[in-house]
Write an enzyme that holds these catalytic residues in place. Structure first.
Site, mmCIF file in Angstrom:
data_model
loop_
_atom_site.group_PDB
_atom_site.id
_atom_site.type_symbol
_atom_site.label_atom_id
_atom_site.label_comp_id
_atom_site.label_asym_id
_atom_site.label_seq_id
_atom_site.Cartn_x
_atom_site.Cartn_y
_atom_site.Cartn_z
ATOM 1 N N SER A 250 0.900 -1.046 0.004
ATOM 2 C CA SER A 250 0.035 0.118 -0.046
ATOM 3 C C SER A 250 0.882 1.298 -0.070
ATOM 4 C CB SER A 250 -0.992 -0.007 1.236
ATOM 5 O OG SER A 250 -0.120 0.176 2.347
ATOM 6 N N LYS A 251 0.223 2.388 -0.085
ATOM 7 C CA LYS A 251 0.937 3.743 -0.059
ATOM 8 C C LYS A 251 2.042 3.765 1.337
ATOM 9 C CE LYS A 251 -2.335 6.376 -2.858
ATOM 10 N NZ LYS A 251 -3.193 7.501 -2.902
#
Length: 479
Positions: A250-251
């Site tokens: 994820s980010k």
């Protein structure tokens, strides 16, 4: 090649344009591309844009740009599911007529209420198959009268559904664990299960390579293949890509969009090589640096691991540095020029050959393409900043600065200006001044490049040329 693999396989990459091309999708596209190229098959690009509210033309273009940057080309498409709605509706009707599906008149509110009641009792919140008991003639009459209805697949109430996965082997699900899933919503929009199977049959897909997160979807799709009278393709579910903390990428782990890595100065060939090894191991597991030809020649489903892959950013940076170091300067220059444009750097007016020679000089120290517009700016432009720490360490002494100015005057008088001649001049000058040559070398390096670390100082001088070297040394007192 497995016996079930045709001589010319057909594969597809089918992204949903509700976001940009992310790392997991890019790896899936790459695996499909490598397999298709290895077996001289066909790769189809299909845009699964049935979610009309979230799908945008901007995201479609972002996916195409990401694929092109990654170097993945396709043989057919892009096809858009939003332009194929009639196919899905016709398939849904066929399944109702064959008895494999039925009309469901339950409203969204009714379904939510019954699920809540089931959960409150500790029961399975699956659809309770209320409308499955409606006689087909009665259901058709209600539908013909204009009553809104979805179409659900009639999952067998006993037994199991299985398939042989090229990565995970035999995978089996008890039918009792599966609810009667929706094929067409009451507004006529298809669900993922129906549209993907109808398209894969219509487009004659022989292999389905996708993420392991689709494993639980596959038994439903196997049932649809069987109900539609179509042979099963070869399924191969590839492991997920996790962050270093073993959670879904994820980010918080860094960039997830492929184009973000382009913006960070990653070379596409390096990214391809790195991605290919996320979940796949070549026959020689010690082999890491591989060009496209090697990847295509070696890629096969047998090398795909069952365990999840870990995205190691440090490893990607290593691949990138290795590729930059090995890449011919003439190939790097167009990529470097893109970085210059981003920071409004206008390089010296010089020949392509001279510019390539400068790239060759500094690329062994490059970590990414951005370095050529930042860390190595002084090699291409007279507009550059001096690292304060380097200046504090090597150019703080006024006496040293004055010596650089005097050294500049001596260089200006030289008729020969080469690595050998510049080194001899500096060392002779240091001996005359009774100082260590290293003192002047370190100071000159900062004055010429703005950095405390650089290639051989005398190679830098020869590359910059006599006039520019003299001018920058004379400015040492102004820094």
């Amino acid at each position: 090649m497995a016996a079930s693999t045709p001589n010319s396989p057909r594969l597809r990459f089918a992204p949903s344009p509700t976001g940009y091309l992310h790392v997991g999708g890019a790896r899936t596209a790459l695996f499909n591309w490598l397999f298709a190229r290895h077996y001289r098959g066909r790769l189809v690009l299909r845009i699964e844009d049935t979610d009309l509210e979230r799908s945008t033309a901007e995201m479609v273009e972002g996916i195409l740009v990401g694929l092109r940057w990654l170097g993945i080309d396709w043989d057919e498409g892009p096809y858009f599911q939003s332009q194929r709605m009639d196919l899905y509706r016709e398939a849904g009707q066929r399944l109702v007529e064959s008895g494999d599906a039925y009309y469901c008149f339950c409203t969204k509110e009714e379904l939510e209420q019954r699920r809540a009641q089931a959960q409150a009792k500790g029961s399975d919140p699956q659809y309770d198959r209320k409308c499955r008991s409606i006689a087909p003639e009665q259901a058709k009459a209600r539908r013909d009268a204009g009553e809104a209805a979805a179409i659900r697949f009639a999952v067998p109430e006993s037994g199991s559904t299985f398939f042989d996965d090229a990565v995970f082997g035999r995978v089996e699900f008890a039918n009792a664990e599966l609810e009667d899933f929706v094929l067409l919503r009451s507004d006529g929009a298809p669900t993922y299960h129906l549209s993907v199977v109808v398209d894969d049959i219509d487009m004659r897909m022989t292999h389905i390579l996708r993420g392991a997160d689709h494993l639980s979807n596959t038994p439903k799709q196997v049932m649809l293949y069987q109900a539609l009278g179509a042979p099963l393709p070869v399924f191969a579910h590839v492991p997920l890509i996790l962050g270093p903390d073993k959670t879904r990428l994820s980010k918080r782990h860094g960039a997830t969009s492929v184009i973000a890595y382009k913006e960070e100065g990653i070379v596409p060939e390096a990214f391809r090589n790195f991605l290919a090894l996320l979940g796949w191991t070549p026959p020689d597991s010690s082999q890491e640096i591989m060009d496209d030809r090697a990847l295509i020649d070696l890629f096969d489903l047998s090398g795909i691991a069952k365990s999840n892959a870990i995205f190691d950013r440090g490893k990607l940076d290593w691949f990138n540095a290795e590729y930059i170091r090995a890449c011919p300067a003439v190939q790097l220059l167009p990529l470097i020029e893109e970085e210059w444009k981003k920071v409004d750097l206008i390089p010296f007016q010089t020949s392509r050959g001279a510019m390539a020679a400068t790239v060759d000089l500094v690329k062994p120290r490059a970590r990414n393409l951005k370095d050529f517009a930042t860390l190595f700016r002084a090699y291409f432009s007279d507009s550059f900043e001096v690292d304060p720490a380097a200046m504090q360490k090597f150019l703080q002494d006024n006496a040293v600065r004055e010596m650089l100015v005097e050294l500049a005057s001596r260089y200006e008088q030289e008729t020969e200006f080469s690595e050998a001649s510049t080194e001899k001049m500096l060392r002779d000058f240091a001996a005359q001044k009774n100082v260590k040559a290293g003192l002047l070398i370190n100071a000159a390096r900062v004055a010429l490049t703005g950095q405390g670390v650089a290639p051989s100082l005398f190679a830098v001088m020869a590359n910059l040329g006599q006039e520019r070297t003299v001018a920058r040394l004379r400015k040492a007192t102004e820094l």
